[in-house]
Design an enzyme around this catalytic site. Structure first.
Site, PDB file in Angstrom:
ATOM      1  CD  GLU A 111      57.284  17.301  -9.451  1.00  0.00           C
ATOM      2  OE1 GLU A 111      57.794  17.676  -8.389  1.00  0.00           O
ATOM      3  OE2 GLU A 111      57.787  16.463 -10.207  1.00  0.00           O
ATOM      4  N   GLY A 115      56.051  12.994   0.275  1.00  0.00           N
ATOM      5  CA  GLY A 115      57.019  13.247   1.327  1.00  0.00           C
ATOM      6  C   GLY A 115      57.353  14.729   1.400  1.00  0.00           C
ATOM      7  CB  ALA A 116      59.474  16.865   0.975  1.00  0.00           C
ATOM      8  CG  MET A 117      57.049  20.408  -4.319  1.00  0.00           C
ATOM      9  SD  MET A 117      57.308  19.265  -5.723  1.00  0.00           S
ATOM     10  CE  MET A 117      58.040  20.405  -6.895  1.00  0.00           C
ATOM     11  CD  GLU A 118      61.350  18.819  -6.803  1.00  0.00           C
ATOM     12  OE1 GLU A 118      60.678  18.221  -5.944  1.00  0.00           O
ATOM     13  OE2 GLU A 118      61.379  18.480  -7.994  1.00  0.00           O
ATOM     14  CG  ASN A 119      57.775  24.004  -3.968  1.00  0.00           C
ATOM     15  OD1 ASN A 119      57.235  23.535  -4.946  1.00  0.00           O
ATOM     16  ND2 ASN A 119      57.424  23.704  -2.727  1.00  0.00           N
ATOM     17  CD  GLU A 158      61.974  16.648  -1.933  1.00  0.00           C
ATOM     18  OE1 GLU A 158      62.050  17.206  -3.046  1.00  0.00           O
ATOM     19  OE2 GLU A 158      61.430  15.525  -1.778  1.00  0.00           O
ATOM     20  CG  HIS A 172      64.798  17.498  -6.634  1.00  0.00           C
ATOM     21  ND1 HIS A 172      65.017  16.817  -7.823  1.00  0.00           N
ATOM     22  CD2 HIS A 172      63.869  16.777  -5.957  1.00  0.00           C
ATOM     23  CE1 HIS A 172      64.254  15.723  -7.827  1.00  0.00           C
ATOM     24  NE2 HIS A 172      63.552  15.671  -6.717  1.00  0.00           N
ATOM     25  CD  GLU A 214      61.559  13.389  -8.462  1.00  0.00           C
ATOM     26  OE1 GLU A 214      62.305  12.964  -7.558  1.00  0.00           O
ATOM     27  OE2 GLU A 214      60.930  14.463  -8.362  1.00  0.00           O
TER      28      GLU A 214
HETATM   29  N1  BES Z   1      59.208  16.164  -6.685  1.00  0.00           N
HETATM   30  C1  BES Z   1      58.867  15.206  -5.710  1.00  0.00           C
HETATM   31  C2  BES Z   1      57.540  15.483  -5.066  1.00  0.00           C
HETATM   32  C3  BES Z   1      56.372  15.065  -5.898  1.00  0.00           C
HETATM   33  C4  BES Z   1      55.982  13.757  -5.924  1.00  0.00           C
HETATM   34  C5  BES Z   1      55.651  15.970  -6.642  1.00  0.00           C
HETATM   35  C6  BES Z   1      54.902  13.367  -6.705  1.00  0.00           C
HETATM   36  C7  BES Z   1      54.582  15.589  -7.418  1.00  0.00           C
HETATM   37  C8  BES Z   1      54.194  14.278  -7.452  1.00  0.00           C
HETATM   38  C9  BES Z   1      59.905  15.130  -4.607  1.00  0.00           C
HETATM   39  O1  BES Z   1      61.170  15.528  -4.978  1.00  0.00           O
HETATM   40  C10 BES Z   1      60.025  13.697  -4.232  1.00  0.00           C
HETATM   41  O2  BES Z   1      60.452  12.939  -5.030  1.00  0.00           O
HETATM   42  N2  BES Z   1      59.658  13.353  -3.004  1.00  0.00           N
HETATM   43  C11 BES Z   1      59.621  11.994  -2.534  1.00  0.00           C
HETATM   44  C12 BES Z   1      60.615  11.743  -1.458  1.00  0.00           C
HETATM   45  C13 BES Z   1      61.956  11.316  -1.957  1.00  0.00           C
HETATM   46  C14 BES Z   1      62.907  11.075  -0.817  1.00  0.00           C
HETATM   47  C15 BES Z   1      61.924  10.124  -2.865  1.00  0.00           C
HETATM   48  C16 BES Z   1      58.236  11.791  -1.971  1.00  0.00           C
HETATM   49  O3  BES Z   1      57.549  12.789  -1.754  1.00  0.00           O
HETATM   50  O4  BES Z   1      57.860  10.651  -1.733  1.00  0.00           O
HETATM   51 ZN    ZN Z   2      62.282  14.120  -6.051  1.00  0.00          ZN
END
Ligand code: BES
Ligand code: ZN
Length: 867
Positions: A122, A262-266, A299, A302, A321
């Site tokens: 992503e 932080g993390a990714m929801e694959n 995640e 998602h 988001e």
């Molecule tokens: N889908 C995002 C990860 C992401 C962020 C992918 C930016 C590509 C570009 C994930 O679900 C996300 O939102 N993660 C947040 C943490 C969340 C608790 C708000 C993050 O990584 O900060």
């Molecule tokens: Zn997210």
């Protein structure tokens, strides 16, 4: 190609559905650090009768071969991808590409973190893995075969179910994963490495048994248990609160050290920054625990809000988001002190999103254009987007909102949709006209609401009049009035000043016009309004309360959020307007002595507004004045109640290390007491901090002591920092806290220290967590030193931005944020910041990630090539 020509803008209005669909996608990875071969088989279907030209996105790919139905097609490759000409209506494509994961420092596409292969696709990075229709509305079925050396990479993972595995010659082995759900390519994931795992199970509401695995490097596996509990709790919560059941028989999480976010929801293979998985009392603070819980939940949620129902295009990012942030916040409120959680989230919003909305990058929740989509993972998309969903729930009521989300998931399951579709369902189910509400998605800027109240004793009527102003932003000058739900109640003092009567129970007032009055009748005597309770709308609300009224609300408001907010307003008046602090201080004294059942709430009431919050409350930012006045008030609170802080501190000492809302509240309150005491700069209190530091059996108490000491110019500070380093040198996540604390110190030589720390062997510019802790900690959290009038902080940040841009543009773009609001600072800072920005933009080969915000900040519109 020139620097500028690559900085094209993409517009929402230009959206066109894809002329091609991918019916099926089979891909094989032959993994090797420097040379990974990706063999992709696509079954393509052309929808559009006229277009015989297929363009596949691809970046930094070495094309090895391409075959269309057994023949080499007519094709050409450029920087953005592959053009294939004269394609038939239905056809198969076999494309072989070569990539070099070991050389990938951008941490997008396929890369290596501590010898673990992992992916981040992503938003538009699948195109760094293979040629593809890299857009979220192209969804297909994936079958993934991974081949790798068995000894170095014993664990091979991808999305969906494991359907086959086995050994191969030359010490290699393979695994085949197949995902039964169609998905866009941004949800693809692959992991290969020498990983340990913990396993648990979850029985879903329809009695299916799901295997849950969390993978990490071997030495960290003992620290994954808390994340597993969070995962199970999240799964149950989504069933109970949204009726959402998990849909596969397996759910995997992998923790890696190098991760941009932080993390990714694959789908079924979430990849996490280790910071948001690993937790035990020795190494993680209460905040770390809370963050793990939040991110795991986010995640996981998602899987429905994002994966099962996904986004049509990246302008719809807030669809997944914003909604998921709202879901995650509701989960957190259910598991913690709800009011304190809300208070803290609103602080984040005001400190971060309000600033964004007032700055050069201001954009609506549904943006109209972007240069780099990476730059639109913003506080506006996330946090304001979450607030917009919260307002919908407030307006519709919990039951109707739930019916509407049920309908949303049912209606759009398996589809790629828009924020408009989301609101359509809210309209359809509630049978309300939400057309005006939609402005929250299309108009940027934080609305300002000016409210006044008048009591008519003759008719026993109280009239509340509200005016709304939606400020102009770079993208739009004149705005229409929004629909703003303002939860209101009317309070009155009874029996002098000792209790409160709720004259008018909470009700949601809907402000629709520029100017509107609301009448409350049968009001027996004058009242004090409590407005925008729970922060029901993300607005700036002004009401000219007298000092007495604010004190009353600070003591008695029945809404905890507004009670705390009244304290912040009072403190702001003292800091910004020089109001005397006598009554406020008296109120602080009372809070210190009162018994509270929620110690986190007591802590919040004792907290001063942050420097960032204060910056957001003024037009022109005078850094020194705000910082000094705030520090003065802090010291004055400390001095005037010295004995009370100490007494409270001592009453809270305990050896309990459990992570629970109660214990966390106790530790928080103890920490704020210690901070006040240490600020007095007396030997016994420095010793008290040292004692806490030495005796601490959990990271929260240890960090609280260290950070209190970090502002003192003492030998004790130096020794504690050295001891901490000695003990934790080999724990990267812990060392980030050590970096952060030093970066945020008020001591005058902080910048030099930061620069010295950057040279340490355990600091890595390629590791985003290190950068955010040390460089980010200084540039975006140390207002006093970053904004030093010499401009050396600005110079330092520009250097870092340029160095980082070559390594990782996304990380660099996060750091550059600290310079963007230059126009709001008084001279000479303004000019010094502008100079730093100019220096950045003049650099050759600047990434578009950094170019976009900097050019907008400098208002260099003409540099955008519109195409
Ligand atoms: N889908 C995002 C990860 C992401 C962020 C992918 C930016 C590509 C570009 C994930 O679900 C996300 O939102 N993660 C947040 C943490 C969340 C608790 C708000 C993050 O990584 O900060
Ligand atoms: Zn997210």
């Amino acid at each position: 190609m020139t620097n500028l020509a690559t900085k094209r803008e993409t517009f929402l209005k230009d959206y066109q559905p894809s002329a091609f669909v991918i019916e099926k996608f089979d891909v094989e990875f032959d993994l090797s650090p420097e040379k990974t071969l990706v063999t992709s088989h696509l079954l393509v279907h052309r929808l559009d009768k006229t277009s015989q030209h297929l363009f596949l996105d691809g970046k930094q790919l070495k094309l090895i071969s391409i075959v269309l139905e057994e023949k080499v097609p007519k094709f050409s490759q450029d920087d953005d991808g592959l053009h294939i000409f004269n394609v038939p209506e239905v056809f198969s494509l076999k494309i072989v590409t070569e990539i070099n994961p070991a050389a990938n420092t951008e941490l997008t596409g396929l890369y290596i973190s501590n010898n673990i292969f992992c992916t981040q696709c992503e938003a538009e990075y699948f195109r760094k893995i293979t040629f593809f229709l890299d857009r979220p509305d192209v969804m297909t079925f994936y079958q993934v075969k991974i081949i790798a050396d068995k000894q170095a990479y014993p664990v091979l993972l991808s999305n969906g179910d494991l359907v086959e595995e086995g050994d191969l010659p030359d010490g290699k082995h393979f695994a085949v994963w197949s995902d039964p759900f169609k998905k866009p390519c941004y949800l693809f994931a692959l992991v290969a490495g020498d990983l340990a795992k913990i396993t648990d199970y979850f029985v879903t509401m329809s009695d299916r048994r799901v295997t849950l695995n969390i993978f990490s490097e071997k030495q960290n596996i003992e620290r994954c248990g808390f994340a597993m509990l969070s995962l199970k709790k999240s799964m149950r919560w989504d069933e109970e609160n949204y009726g959402r059941e998990y849909d596969l028989n397996i759910f995997n999480i992998v923790a890696v050290n190098d991760f941009i976010f932080g993390a990714m929801e694959n789908k079924s293979l979430n990849i996490f920054n280790a910071k948001y998985i690993l937790a035990n009392p020795e190494t993680a603070t209460d905040q770390d625990y809370a963050d793990v819980d939040t991110v795991v939940a986010h995640e996981y949620f998602h899987n429905w809000s994002g994966n099962r129902v996904t986004c049509r295009d990246w302008f719809q990012l807030s669809l997944k988001e914003g909604f998921t942030v709202f879901r995650e916040q509701s989960y957190d409120e259910d598991n913690n002190s709800a009011v304190v959680h809300r208070i803290r989230k609103v602080q984040d919003l005001r400190n971060g999103q309000f600033a964004e909305d007032a700055g050069p990058m201001a954009h609506p929740v549904q943006p109209k254009s972007y240069v780099a989509i990476d730059n639109f993972y913003t506080r506006t998309i996330y946090n304001k987007g979450g607030e917009v969903v919260r307002m919908l729930k407030t307006i519709l009521g919990a039951d109707v909102f739930r019916q509407a989300t049920d309908r949303y998931f049912e209606k759009f399951d398996g589809q790629a949709v828009t924020t408009n579709d989301f609101v359509d369902v809210m309209e359809e189910v509630s049978k309300r006209d939400l057309s005006q509400f939609r402005l929250w998605y299309s108009q940027a800027g934080t609305p300002v609401v000016n409210a006044t109240g008048a009591y008519d004793s003759l008719n026993k009527i109280y009239t509340l009049t509200m005016e709304q102003i939606v400020p102009p932003t770079a993208d739009m000058q004149n705005k229409q009035p929004m629909l703003i739900p303002i939860v209101t109640s009317l309070l009155r003092k009874i029996r002098g000043d000792t209790a409160v009567a709720l004259v008018e129970p909470e009700k949601t007032v809907l402000l629709e016009s520029n100017l509107q009055s609301f009448i409350f009748d049968n009001i027996e005597a004058d009242v004090i309004p409590s407005l925008n309770r729970h922060f029901s709308a993300p607005i700036k609300l002004n009401f000219s309360y007298t000092e007495d009224e604010l004190l009353f609300l600070f003591k008695y408001d029945t809404d905890g959020f507004n009670r705390c907010d009244a304290g912040q307003r009072l403190a702001s008046k003292i800091i910004l307007e020089g109001m005397t602090d006598e009554h406020y201080s008296h109120a602080i004294g009372e809070i210190l002595r009162q018994p509270f059942s929620d110690l986190s709430m007591q802590t919040e009431l004792l907290q001063l507004p942050s420097e960032k919050y204060l910056h957001e409350s003024v037009e022109m930012i005078n850094v020194d004045k705000i910082s000094t006045a705030r520090w003065q008030l802090f010291l004055s609170n400390a001095m005037q109640h010295e004995a009370a802080w100490l007494k409270l501190y001592e009453s809270l000492v305990s050896n309990e290390n459990a992570y629970s809302p109660e214990e966390m509240g106790r530790r928080r309150l103890q920490a704020i007491c210690l901070h006040h005491l240490v600020a007095l700069n007396k030997k016994p209190y420095i010793d008290l901090a040292v004692k806490q530091f030495k005796a601490a059996s959990n990271m929260t108490d240890s960090i609280a002591a260290l950070s209190a000491l970090s502002h003192t110019d003492t030998l004790e500070r130096v020794e504690a920092l050295a001891q901490f380093q000695d003990r934790w040198q080999h724990e990267p996540l812990v060392m980030n806290k050590w970096f952060m604390i030093q970066a945020q110190s008020r001591l005058p030589d902080t910048l030099e220290n930061v620069q010295r720390l950057m040279q340490q062997p355990f600091f890595h510019l390629k590791n985003p967590n290190n950068v955010y802790a040390l460089i980010g900690g200084f540039c975006s959290s140390n207002m006093l030193n970053f904004h030093h009038v010499s401009g050396e902080g600005y110079h330092f940040s520009a250097e870092c931005v340029l160095t980082l841009d070559v390594i990782n543009p996304m990380v660099s773009a996060r750091i550059v944020e600290c310079l963007l609001a230059w126009q709001r600072f008084a001279a000479p800072r303004k000019d010094l910041m502008q100079k730093a920005l100019t220096r950045i933009i003049s650099a050759p080969n600047l990434s578009k990630n950094v170019y976009e915000p900097v050019s907008k900040a400098l208002d260099m519109e003409e540099h955008h090539v519109r195409s």
